[in-house]
Motif scaffolding. Structure first.
Motif, PDB file in Angstrom:
ATOM      1  N   LYS A  52      11.234  -1.833   9.633  1.00  0.00           N
ATOM      2  CA  LYS A  52      11.728  -2.688  10.717  1.00  0.00           C
ATOM      3  C   LYS A  52      13.106  -3.271  10.395  1.00  0.00           C
ATOM      4  N   TYR A  53      13.495  -3.177   9.123  1.00  0.00           N
ATOM      5  CA  TYR A  53      14.753  -3.768   8.657  1.00  0.00           C
ATOM      6  C   TYR A  53      15.648  -2.663   8.090  1.00  0.00           C
ATOM      7  N   PRO A  54      16.457  -2.046   8.924  1.00  0.00           N
ATOM      8  CA  PRO A  54      17.275  -0.929   8.434  1.00  0.00           C
ATOM      9  C   PRO A  54      18.470  -1.362   7.573  1.00  0.00           C
ATOM     10  N   ASP A  55      18.858  -2.637   7.667  1.00  0.00           N
ATOM     11  CA  ASP A  55      20.101  -3.081   7.030  1.00  0.00           C
ATOM     12  C   ASP A  55      19.834  -4.095   5.914  1.00  0.00           C
ATOM     13  N   TYR A  56      19.507  -3.601   4.733  1.00  0.00           N
ATOM     14  CA  TYR A  56      19.358  -4.447   3.555  1.00  0.00           C
ATOM     15  C   TYR A  56      19.606  -3.570   2.329  1.00  0.00           C
ATOM     16  N   PRO A  57      19.948  -4.171   1.198  1.00  0.00           N
ATOM     17  CA  PRO A  57      20.186  -3.369  -0.014  1.00  0.00           C
ATOM     18  C   PRO A  57      18.869  -2.786  -0.556  1.00  0.00           C
ATOM     19  N   LYS A  58      18.587  -1.572  -0.183  1.00  0.00           N
ATOM     20  CA  LYS A  58      17.301  -0.941  -0.494  1.00  0.00           C
ATOM     21  C   LYS A  58      17.051  -0.767  -1.991  1.00  0.00           C
ATOM     22  N   ASP A  59      18.103  -0.758  -2.783  1.00  0.00           N
ATOM     23  CA  ASP A  59      17.933  -0.614  -4.227  1.00  0.00           C
ATOM     24  C   ASP A  59      17.398  -1.898  -4.877  1.00  0.00           C
ATOM     25  N   ARG A  60      17.299  -2.990  -4.089  1.00  0.00           N
ATOM     26  CA  ARG A  60      16.832  -4.242  -4.675  1.00  0.00           C
ATOM     27  C   ARG A  60      15.466  -4.691  -4.155  1.00  0.00           C
ATOM     28  N   ILE A  61      14.784  -3.807  -3.432  1.00  0.00           N
ATOM     29  CA  ILE A  61      13.388  -4.055  -3.063  1.00  0.00           C
ATOM     30  C   ILE A  61      12.596  -2.829  -3.465  1.00  0.00           C
ATOM     31  N   ARG A  62      11.572  -3.062  -4.267  1.00  0.00           N
ATOM     32  CA  ARG A  62      10.665  -1.992  -4.695  1.00  0.00           C
ATOM     33  C   ARG A  62       9.265  -2.328  -4.246  1.00  0.00           C
ATOM     34  N   VAL A  63       8.472  -1.304  -3.980  1.00  0.00           N
ATOM     35  CA  VAL A  63       7.073  -1.505  -3.609  1.00  0.00           C
ATOM     36  C   VAL A  63       6.207  -0.949  -4.727  1.00  0.00           C
ATOM     37  N   VAL A  64       5.277  -1.766  -5.194  1.00  0.00           N
ATOM     38  CA  VAL A  64       4.299  -1.334  -6.195  1.00  0.00           C
ATOM     39  C   VAL A  64       2.927  -1.396  -5.528  1.00  0.00           C
ATOM     40  N   HIS A  65       2.284  -0.254  -5.464  1.00  0.00           N
ATOM     41  CA  HIS A  65       1.007  -0.157  -4.761  1.00  0.00           C
ATOM     42  C   HIS A  65      -0.098  -0.935  -5.474  1.00  0.00           C
ATOM     43  N   ALA A  66      -0.869  -1.660  -4.676  1.00  0.00           N
ATOM     44  CA  ALA A  66      -2.090  -2.330  -5.126  1.00  0.00           C
ATOM     45  C   ALA A  66      -3.122  -2.071  -4.031  1.00  0.00           C
ATOM     46  N   SER A  67      -4.214  -1.474  -4.399  1.00  0.00           N
ATOM     47  CA  SER A  67      -5.188  -1.018  -3.403  1.00  0.00           C
ATOM     48  C   SER A  67      -6.130  -2.101  -2.898  1.00  0.00           C
ATOM     49  N   GLN A  68      -6.120  -3.269  -3.551  1.00  0.00           N
ATOM     50  CA  GLN A  68      -7.068  -4.317  -3.180  1.00  0.00           C
ATOM     51  C   GLN A  68      -6.345  -5.603  -2.779  1.00  0.00           C
ATOM     52  N   VAL A  69      -7.022  -6.386  -1.945  1.00  0.00           N
ATOM     53  CA  VAL A  69      -6.494  -7.672  -1.483  1.00  0.00           C
ATOM     54  C   VAL A  69      -7.558  -8.735  -1.729  1.00  0.00           C
ATOM     55  N   ILE A  70      -7.145  -9.855  -2.274  1.00  0.00           N
ATOM     56  CA  ILE A  70      -8.062 -10.985  -2.467  1.00  0.00           C
ATOM     57  C   ILE A  70      -7.961 -11.880  -1.235  1.00  0.00           C
ATOM     58  N   GLU A  71      -9.099 -12.094  -0.602  1.00  0.00           N
ATOM     59  CA  GLU A  71      -9.148 -12.935   0.596  1.00  0.00           C
ATOM     60  C   GLU A  71      -9.265 -14.404   0.185  1.00  0.00           C
ATOM     61  N   THR A  72      -8.795 -15.281   1.037  1.00  0.00           N
ATOM     62  CA  THR A  72      -8.781 -16.715   0.744  1.00  0.00           C
ATOM     63  C   THR A  72     -10.167 -17.275   0.441  1.00  0.00           C
ATOM     64  N   ALA A  73     -11.188 -16.791   1.109  1.00  0.00           N
ATOM     65  CA  ALA A  73     -12.535 -17.352   0.950  1.00  0.00           C
ATOM     66  C   ALA A  73     -13.264 -16.852  -0.300  1.00  0.00           C
ATOM     67  N   GLU A  74     -12.719 -15.872  -0.997  1.00  0.00           N
ATOM     68  CA  GLU A  74     -13.393 -15.340  -2.184  1.00  0.00           C
ATOM     69  C   GLU A  74     -13.317 -16.326  -3.346  1.00  0.00           C
ATOM     70  N   PRO A  75     -14.383 -16.412  -4.158  1.00  0.00           N
ATOM     71  CA  PRO A  75     -14.313 -17.250  -5.362  1.00  0.00           C
ATOM     72  C   PRO A  75     -13.192 -16.728  -6.276  1.00  0.00           C
ATOM     73  N   PRO A  76     -12.207 -17.563  -6.603  1.00  0.00           N
ATOM     74  CA  PRO A  76     -10.993 -17.100  -7.272  1.00  0.00           C
ATOM     75  C   PRO A  76     -11.197 -16.334  -8.584  1.00  0.00           C
ATOM     76  N   VAL A  77     -11.912 -16.903  -9.533  1.00  0.00           N
ATOM     77  CA  VAL A  77     -12.054 -16.255 -10.836  1.00  0.00           C
ATOM     78  C   VAL A  77     -12.811 -14.935 -10.697  1.00  0.00           C
ATOM     79  N   MET A  78     -13.861 -14.958  -9.899  1.00  0.00           N
ATOM     80  CA  MET A  78     -14.648 -13.743  -9.682  1.00  0.00           C
ATOM     81  C   MET A  78     -13.782 -12.657  -9.024  1.00  0.00           C
ATOM     82  N   ALA A  79     -12.970 -13.046  -8.046  1.00  0.00           N
ATOM     83  CA  ALA A  79     -12.107 -12.088  -7.360  1.00  0.00           C
ATOM     84  C   ALA A  79     -11.087 -11.477  -8.324  1.00  0.00           C
TER      85      ALA A  79
END
Length: 168
Positions: A52-79
């Motif tokens: 959605k953002y064609p105009d930004y310095p692309k060499d300064r944003i990297r994406v590192v894949h993470a397959s899981q998401v911790i939801e707010t309601a999950e017990p933190p340490v267990m999650a």
């Protein structure tokens, strides 16, 4: 140019994720020449948002894949212990391994605190970590420490929080 600061941003954390974290990352690299942002989360989703953002310095944003998401309601340490490939754990691991100097998430506060404590570790002599916020004031910024996540505090924790805030 000054040294590049690498900051990991949990692109899956917060009420308006990934839209807002991605937007903030794009704005940050446009405004500051010395910042590189590493977005953690579901790669396809983040990359679709970045398109959605064609105009930004692309060499300064990297994406590192993470397959899981911790939801707010999950017990933190267990999650944190169960979701080893969550965007929070992956981000904390990048800091621990020296691939980034900082980590940011608008997601689960408890999971961020647990992830930092278990994944990165504590400063020697600090028994309990604390969250802080910098508040502008007319004289100088004020560091407000222990703004959440610590339900019970001992007097020695308060002294440690004050020392950490003073150093910050």
């Amino acid at each position: 140019m000054s040294e590049i600061v690498k900051v990991v941003v949990d692109a899956m954390g917060g009420d308006n994720a990934p839209e807002e974290p991605v937007k903030a990352a794009v704005e940050a690299v446009k405004e500051k020449e010395n910042i590189q942002v590493i977005l953690t989360g579901v790669q396809d989703v983040i990359e679709a948002e970045l398109r959605k953002y064609p105009d930004y310095p692309k060499d300064r944003i990297r994406v590192v894949h993470a397959s899981q998401v911790i939801e707010t309601a999950e017990p933190p340490v267990m999650a944190i212990r169960r979701k080893k490939d969550s965007s929070i754990v992956v981000g904390c691991r990048a800091v621990k391994e020296g691939r980034a100097q900082g980590f940011f998430s608008a997601g689960s506060t408890g999971a961020c605190l647990a992830g930092a404590t278990l994944g990165i570790g504590r400063i020697k002599g600090v028994q309990r970590p604390a969250l802080c916020s910098v508040i502008p004031s007319p004289i100088a910024p004020v560091v407000m420490t222990d703004i959440g996540a610590n339900a019970d505090c001992k007097p020695e924790y308060l002294v440690q929080f004050a020392r950490m805030a003073a150093i910050y």
